[in-house]
Design a protein around this motif. Structure first.
Motif, short mmCIF file in Angstrom:
data_model
loop_
_atom_site.label_atom_id
_atom_site.label_comp_id
_atom_site.label_asym_id
_atom_site.label_seq_id
_atom_site.Cartn_x
_atom_site.Cartn_y
_atom_site.Cartn_z
N ILE A 91 -37.19 40.63 -24.28
CA ILE A 91 -38.21 39.68 -24.71
C ILE A 91 -39.60 40.23 -24.39
O ILE A 91 -40.53 40.14 -25.20
CB ILE A 91 -38.01 38.30 -24.05
CG1 ILE A 91 -36.72 37.68 -24.58
CG2 ILE A 91 -39.19 37.39 -24.30
CD1 ILE A 91 -36.31 36.42 -23.85
N THR A 92 -39.74 40.83 -23.22
CA THR A 92 -41.02 41.41 -22.83
C THR A 92 -41.43 42.50 -23.80
O THR A 92 -42.60 42.58 -24.20
CB THR A 92 -40.94 41.95 -21.39
OG1 THR A 92 -40.65 40.86 -20.51
CG2 THR A 92 -42.25 42.60 -20.98
N CYS A 93 -40.49 43.31 -24.23
CA CYS A 93 -40.77 44.38 -25.21
C CYS A 93 -41.31 43.77 -26.51
O CYS A 93 -42.30 44.25 -27.07
CB CYS A 93 -39.50 45.18 -25.46
SG CYS A 93 -39.75 46.63 -26.49
N VAL A 112 -31.76 32.90 -25.21
CA VAL A 112 -31.71 34.35 -25.06
C VAL A 112 -32.07 34.79 -23.65
O VAL A 112 -31.83 35.93 -23.28
CB VAL A 112 -32.63 35.10 -26.06
CG1 VAL A 112 -32.18 34.87 -27.47
CG2 VAL A 112 -34.07 34.72 -25.87
N SER A 113 -32.64 33.93 -22.85
CA SER A 113 -33.11 34.35 -21.54
C SER A 113 -32.97 33.20 -20.55
O SER A 113 -33.08 32.04 -20.93
CB SER A 113 -34.57 34.77 -21.63
OG SER A 113 -35.09 35.08 -20.38
N GLU A 114 -32.77 33.53 -19.30
CA GLU A 114 -32.66 32.47 -18.30
C GLU A 114 -34.01 31.85 -17.95
O GLU A 114 -34.09 30.74 -17.51
CB GLU A 114 -31.98 33.01 -17.04
CG GLU A 114 -30.54 33.36 -17.31
CD GLU A 114 -29.72 33.48 -16.05
OE1 GLU A 114 -30.22 33.11 -14.98
OE2 GLU A 114 -28.59 33.94 -16.16
N THR A 119 -44.97 37.41 -19.54
CA THR A 119 -45.63 37.97 -20.72
C THR A 119 -45.65 36.98 -21.88
O THR A 119 -46.17 37.30 -22.94
CB THR A 119 -44.96 39.28 -21.16
OG1 THR A 119 -43.56 39.06 -21.21
CG2 THR A 119 -45.27 40.40 -20.20
N LEU A 120 -45.11 35.78 -21.71
CA LEU A 120 -45.27 34.77 -22.75
C LEU A 120 -46.73 34.35 -22.88
O LEU A 120 -47.13 33.83 -23.91
CB LEU A 120 -44.43 33.53 -22.43
CG LEU A 120 -42.97 33.60 -22.86
CD1 LEU A 120 -42.23 32.37 -22.36
CD2 LEU A 120 -42.83 33.75 -24.35
N ASP A 121 -47.52 34.58 -21.86
CA ASP A 121 -48.92 34.20 -21.87
C ASP A 121 -49.64 34.65 -23.14
O ASP A 121 -50.17 33.81 -23.87
CB ASP A 121 -49.60 34.76 -20.61
CG ASP A 121 -51.04 34.31 -20.46
OD1 ASP A 121 -51.74 34.15 -21.49
OD2 ASP A 121 -51.46 34.11 -19.33
#
Length: 166
Positions: A91-93, A112-114, A119-121
């Motif tokens: 997700i970060t990528c 997809v993620s816990e 980096t959602l910012d």
């Protein structure tokens, strides 16, 4: 979908400029198939909706390939990644590439993620009009962060206002 079918799709996409929606949900896509798909779309640059949800083999490597599409395709407005076995690293990528993408309006990260990465910012400050993180475990601290970021996202606010005012 097997490798031969993906190669046929790749070849077809390179020559067909009118397909704008690719719905490849539950087709057993692999990271190599995502790379093949991204290769074709780098040439075309016309897909505006890509749904590759429910493809658990995609994983972080597929997310890395897919992230290139976010820079190479100026038309992509909607991306479905539900149940694609992508964790925070993948997700970060994707989110890092979204810093340079001004067209994506809908991103489905359901289950997809816990937890959403920090980096959602930059993602939530930009142009999203829809964001789905259903079935993700979000801590109170992360929820406060998401709420504050959504408060600053004018596009999402405009999109939700008619629903809230009713």
């Amino acid at each position: 979908m097997d490798d031969n079918a993906m190669q046929a799709l790749h070849d077809s996409l390179k020559s067909n400029k009118s397909i704008e929606i690719l719905w490849l949900s539950s087709t057993d896509l692999t990271p190599d198939m995502i790379a093949c798909l991204v290769d074709a779309e780098k040439i075309r640059k016309v897909i505006n909706l890509l749904n590759i949800s429910h493809n658990e083999k995609i994983g972080n490597q597929g997310a890395k390939y897919l992230s290139e599409l976010l820079i190479k395709n100026p038309s992509l407005k909607s991306l479905g990644l539900r149940d694609a076995n992508i964790d925070d690293k993948g997700i970060t990528c994707i989110i890092e590439k979204l810093k340079h993408n001004y067209t994506l309006q809908y991103l489905d990260l359901d289950a997809v993620s816990e937890k959403p990465p920090s980096t959602l910012d930059p993602l939530l400050r930009k142009y999203l009009t829809e964001f789905d993180a259903t079935q993700n475990i979000i801590s109170n601290n992360n929820m406060v962060l998401i709420e504050s970021l959504l408060d600053r996202n004018k596009k999402l606010d405009q999109h939700l206002s008619p629903l809230i005012d009713k």
